[in-house]
Scaffold this active site. Structure first.
Site, PDB file in Angstrom:
ATOM      1  N   GLU A  11       1.760  -1.334   8.118  1.00  9.88           N
ATOM      2  CA  GLU A  11       1.776  -2.333   7.040  1.00  9.88           C
ATOM      3  C   GLU A  11       2.887  -3.363   7.204  1.00  9.88           C
ATOM      4  OE1 GLU A  11       1.468  -2.700   2.166  1.00  9.88           O
ATOM      5  OE2 GLU A  11       2.101  -0.781   3.057  1.00  9.88           O
ATOM      6  N   HIS A  36       0.860  -1.193   0.000  1.00 10.18           N
ATOM      7  CA  HIS A  36       0.000   0.000   0.000  1.00 10.18           C
ATOM      8  C   HIS A  36       0.894   1.239   0.000  1.00 10.18           C
ATOM      9  CE1 HIS A  36      -3.569   2.325   0.441  1.00 10.18           C
ATOM     10  NE2 HIS A  36      -3.261   2.768   1.658  1.00 10.18           N
TER      11      HIS A  36
END
Length: 818
Positions: free
Chosen positions: A307, A296
């Site tokens: 993440e 992402h």
């Protein structure tokens, strides 16, 4: 044809990296930055003045003047990407059944550029001097309609609007429609333009980077971008039959909800990890088989910390061996298009054996020094399996997996596919009252109840918080601050959701909540919040943007609040396809349950009645009436608007019967079709609508004579009513008792299909047929069996539910009694 294997045969891309697939791939593999000074928006008062803006683009090179009058930038980009993908795939539309070819797009903003211009004209010149033509490009589903119209696609059509996860989610929904046998080819992807709303919003949240962003290292903010990407997806058997070149195989996808915060990701990465695990499970891929991750990678501190934690939860000690990169470092964050653009990058990485880099990477500022973020230069690398991450506002997570095409690959079973799905709980909030019984009383009495949602008391509806049940009210909610953050749309959606769960007697525990799906549907979305946010910008300047309003401007905000309140962490999506949104959401939820991807599903539909909506409709001649709504009447003169929050609990029938739940209806079949007649309108001949009705009847295994009631979509607009009447006659349903709930509730936009479901359930459970009130002179050339007075009763075993969206999109459901 049903197929468990879906392949990609075409890719189209337009973004800051280039105006075509090849320009894009050449740019990102060269590590070339498309982040440049912003030209199309006055960024003088904003935190950032750079963006991934598409340069050197000349619309007249792609479209005629007449076409451009109907297309804003989002529609243009979507059509350009779709055309390129279709050309590469070698699709021959002369030989393709148009009803077996559809389009699913993800978008966060849709036609917001047109909306910005309309709002500015309205506020500075007055409503009567605002250009009504802008409203034809404003609906969030307008770019999707544009693709269907330009390419002649008449199959399933929908829009996913889960903010930055929308593009990836759209690919997954397209895959589901292929696997369920509804389409032979789907165009799927995402699109979003640059617009003032998003620039001001991210700037006021201090999330924008003043210069080019540096994901996974400096992590001091994101750059916004614009563009579109579309993939041609089709069943493997069809692709082989026509000799298509297979670029990659679409192996699976996964969705989840963080249930943590309206904008910030779960810092522990649990929600994102769940989406990755679901994608791997669907794909039948072990973590050690993944050879590339397109992260992402926004460049914000929150994402770049969360993440990697999520990836470590999934991949463990092997993660340092997997190349991870962020293409956003080169083209910016394209919001609803991001998941599609990055999936396209993964397909090209699989096909060409190169992984793109993360540019602007500064190793000395990286907090995860053991991970390979492909710093600053691309590299040759065989990519057998690629995973793409997309995470969004509202805690929506979507992950996509593509891989090399292998003839002998065995995918996991798709689930039962034939399990019956039933409705076991209903909730309703609106002008008709609070609770489904209030709505049913209005239906049976034929008492008009259109207009805004009256003030409602949420305190009787309770929200689960750990093991304790606490009141759902401003002072007794899980978080008083969260309740204050919610706008009216989210509040009415949440109360309807709580009603439905109470009605079903279903209170999922912590483990069950992890597999509970939430599908939200809306036609107009949080328009009142969007208008308020834009108003402050237009009248006071970008620096006056309200940071409390911006998180609620995304279409999926209500879904995020519902998950947060209920603690639901299963698959989550938002459908924003105009008037067919509610019906499409029910279909999506039912397919998830049939395939075993959720334990239960909560479908929630909500739409507002407000000044901005009324002003927009008032600008379009012939749409609104100041009189009674007269559906199917020769003298129909327009519609009235309504508002609603409607919710349903869906379960597999065997599970519902095991817990001895009351079953209100069974989803027996559905049909989806579209026309390509008129942008912003529909075909008054009703041929495509008849196709949706016929497909739903065949899916349910019944003939027209077995339907005991039809909840019609007719709304008092002559062209709509005539098209539906023609469709019912053509489908052999001329003798089916027909009633139009909109004559009572007004047009509740994306929630209208859900309102019609309430009427159908009333007919199935109580035999009471909701009438078409005010019908005095039925259309003489299209005779139907109209229910014209309240109090009509009949035994009903099957009921039809019709819905439509301007732009020519039709969905019909068949509900069966328990």
């Amino acid at each position: 044809m049903k197929s468990s294997r879906v392949v990609v045969t075409g890719v189209g891309v337009v973004c800051a990296g280039g105006l075509s697939r090849e320009e894009f791939w050449s740019s990102v593999t060269a590590g070339k930055s498309g982040i440049k000074p912003l030209e199309s928006i006055d960024a003088g008062q904003l935190r950032t003045r750079v963006a991934g803006e598409i340069k050197h683009y000349r619309p007249e090179d792609y479209f005629t003047r007449r076409q451009l009058r109907r297309l804003d930038r989002a529609g243009q980009y979507a059509v350009i990407a779709a055309r390129e993908a279709v050309i590469q795939a070698g699709l021959d539309f002369e030989r393709l059944d148009p009803f077996r070819a559809g389009v699913i797009l993800g978008t966060s903003l849709g036609g917001m550029q047109s909306g910005d211009r309309f709002h500015r004209q309205w506020l500075t010149r007055g409503l009567r001097r605002a250009r009504p033509g802008l409203l034809l490009s404003y609906p969030i589903h307008a770019p999707c309609d544009a693709v269907a119209h330009h390419l002649g696609l008449k199959g399933p059509r929908s829009v996913v609007s889960t903010a930055c996860a929308a593009g990836a989610n759209a690919l997954g929904l397209a895959r589901d429609l292929i696997v369920s046998g509804r389409a032979d080819v789907m165009l799927a992807g995402g699109v979003d333009p640059l617009c003032l709303l998003s620039f001001c919003g991210f700037s006021v949240l201090q999330a924008a980077c003043p210069g080019p962003c540096a994901p996974y290292s400096r992590s001091d903010g994101l750059n916004l971008g614009e563009g579109a990407a579309v993939l041609v997806m089709e069943p493997l058997e069809k692709a082989l039959e026509r000799g298509a070149a297979i670029l990659a195989e679409f192996l699976g996808y996964g969705l989840s909800a963080d249930a943590y915060h309206p904008t910030a990701p779960d810092p522990g990465g649990q929600g994102a990890a769940a989406a990755m695990v679901r994608a791997l499970r669907m794909a039948g891929v072990a973590p050690e088989e993944v050879s590339y991750i397109n992260g992402h990678g926004t460049g914000t501190p929150a994402n770049d910390l969360a993440e990697p934690k999520a990836m470590r939860l999934v991949f463990g000690e092997r993660l340092p061996a997997i190349p991870i990169s962020s293409t956003k470092s080169m083209i910016g964050h394209t919001l609803g298009a991001a998941g599609a653009v990055e999936a396209a990058a993964c397909v090209l990485a699989v096909e060409r054996g190169v992984v793109p880099p993360t540019i602007n990477f500064q190793p000395e500022k990286c907090a995860n020094t053991d991970l390979d973020f492909v710093p600053n230069r691309s590299r040759p690398h065989r990519v057998e399996v690629a995973l793409s991450n997309s995470f969004a506002f509202g805690g929506n997570n979507a992950c996509v997996i593509v891989g090399e095409y292998r003839p002998g690959r065995k995918l996991p079973p798709c689930g039962g596919g034939e399990d019956a799905v039933v409705i076991t709980g209903l909730g309703a909030v609106g002008a008709a009252g609070q609770g489904v019984e209030s709505w049913w009383r209005s239906f049976t009495a034929g008492r008009p109840c259109w207009g805004e949602v009256r003030s409602f008391d949420p305190s009787p509806y309770r929200c689960r918080h750990g093991a304790e049940m606490i009141p759902l009210s401003p002072r007794g909610y899980t978080s008083p601050e969260t309740w204050r953050r919610m706008d009216a749309l989210s509040r009415q959606a949440l109360v309807a959701a709580r009603q439905a769960l109470d009605h079903a007697g279903l209170y999922p525990g912590r483990e069950e909540a992890r597999e509970a799906a939430v599908i939200f549907a809306t036609g107009s979305g949080p328009l009142e919040t969007v208008e308020a946010f834009n108003r402050s910008i237009i009248l006071k300047g970008p620096a006056a943007a309200n940071p409390r309003l911006f998180p609620n401007t995304v279409m999926n905000a209500a879904a995020g609040y519902i998950c947060l309140a209920m603690g639901f962490r299963g698959p989550t999506s938002t459908i924003a396809a105009g008037g067919v949104s509610g019906s499409t959401a029910l279909i999506y939820a039912a397919e998830m349950l049939r395939r075993g991807r959720a334990g239960m599903a909560l479908v929630v539909c909500a739409d507002e009645f407000n000044e901005a909506l009324l002003a927009g409709h008032d600008c379009l001649p012939g749409l609104l009436t100041g009189e009674k709504v007269r559906p199917f009447d020769r003298r129909s003169s327009g519609t009235l608007l309504g508002a609603a929050g409607i919710a349903f609990v869906l379960e597999r029938e065997d599970g519902a019967r095991e817990r001895r739940a009351k079953i209100y209806a069974r989803l027996a079949g559905y049909g989806m079709a579209g026309d390509t007649c008129k942008p912003g309108g529909l075909d008054p001949r009703g041929g495509e609508w008849a196709r949706a009705v016929g497909e739903a009847l065949r899916d349910a295994g019944i003939g027209p004579e077995q339907a005991g009631y039809c909840a019609a979509a007719a709304c008092g607009v002559g062209a709509v009513d005539r098209a539906e009447a023609a469709a019912l006659v053509a489908a052999g349903c001329g003798s089916v008792p027909v009633g139009a709930p909109k004559s009572i509730t007004g047009d509740c936009m994306g929630s209208s299909g859900a309102v019609n479901v309430l009427a159908a359930v009333l007919a199935l459970t109580g035999g009471a047929l909701t009438p078409t009130v005010n019908l005095e002179e039925p259309l003489p050339d299209l005779p139907l069996n109209h229910v014209r007075v309240p109090g009509v009763k009949s035994e009903v075993r099957y009921a039809l539910v019709n819905s439509f969206a301007y732009g020519g999109n039709y969905v019909t459901l068949v509900l069966a009694g328990a």
